[in-house]
Design a protein around this motif. Structure first.
Motif, PDB file in Angstrom:
ATOM      1  N   LEU A  19     -91.862 -43.048 -65.649  1.00  0.00           N
ATOM      2  CA  LEU A  19     -90.929 -42.267 -64.834  1.00  0.00           C
ATOM      3  C   LEU A  19     -91.231 -40.775 -64.924  1.00  0.00           C
ATOM      4  N   ILE A  20     -91.614 -40.313 -66.100  1.00  0.00           N
ATOM      5  CA  ILE A  20     -91.978 -38.896 -66.258  1.00  0.00           C
ATOM      6  C   ILE A  20     -93.226 -38.576 -65.455  1.00  0.00           C
ATOM      7  N   ALA A  23     -92.271 -38.458 -61.856  1.00  0.00           N
ATOM      8  CA  ALA A  23     -91.503 -37.234 -61.572  1.00  0.00           C
ATOM      9  C   ALA A  23     -92.425 -36.026 -61.467  1.00  0.00           C
ATOM     10  N   GLY A  27     -92.344 -34.682 -57.908  1.00  0.00           N
ATOM     11  CA  GLY A  27     -91.387 -33.591 -58.060  1.00  0.00           C
ATOM     12  C   GLY A  27     -91.515 -32.486 -57.030  1.00  0.00           C
ATOM     13  N   TYR A  38     -86.253 -38.716 -54.555  1.00  0.00           N
ATOM     14  CA  TYR A  38     -85.778 -39.362 -55.773  1.00  0.00           C
ATOM     15  C   TYR A  38     -86.018 -40.871 -55.789  1.00  0.00           C
ATOM     16  N   ILE A  41     -89.536 -41.261 -56.785  1.00  0.00           N
ATOM     17  CA  ILE A  41     -89.752 -41.033 -58.210  1.00  0.00           C
ATOM     18  C   ILE A  41     -89.384 -42.276 -59.010  1.00  0.00           C
ATOM     19  N   GLY A  45     -92.147 -44.776 -60.506  1.00  0.00           N
ATOM     20  CA  GLY A  45     -92.196 -44.935 -61.962  1.00  0.00           C
ATOM     21  C   GLY A  45     -92.111 -46.389 -62.378  1.00  0.00           C
TER      22      GLY A  45
END
Length: 61
Positions: A19-20, A23, A27, A38, A41, A45
């Protein structure tokens, strides 16, 4: 800890890491497409975590 408990911990860590990564990749799109970024993301992820699952869960036996 048994193997099943250990895999549960690794899967949570794997999903968080993926997920990071998603993002960081998606992002910058938030500014251009707003809230539609979103779901990209979160979905990206989770998809990345599913695709890299064999790497996270190699058998060490």
């Amino acid at each position: 800890m048994s193997k099943e408990e250990n895999k549960g911990c690794v899967s949570i860590i794997a999903v968080i890491v993926c997920l990071i990564i998603a993002a960081l990749v998606f992002g910058p799109l938030v500014e251009y497409i707003g809230f539609l970024a979103y779901p990209l993301i979160v979905g990206g992820g989770l998809l990345l975590a599913k695709l890299t699952e064999p790497i996270w869960f190699k058998d060490k036996d």
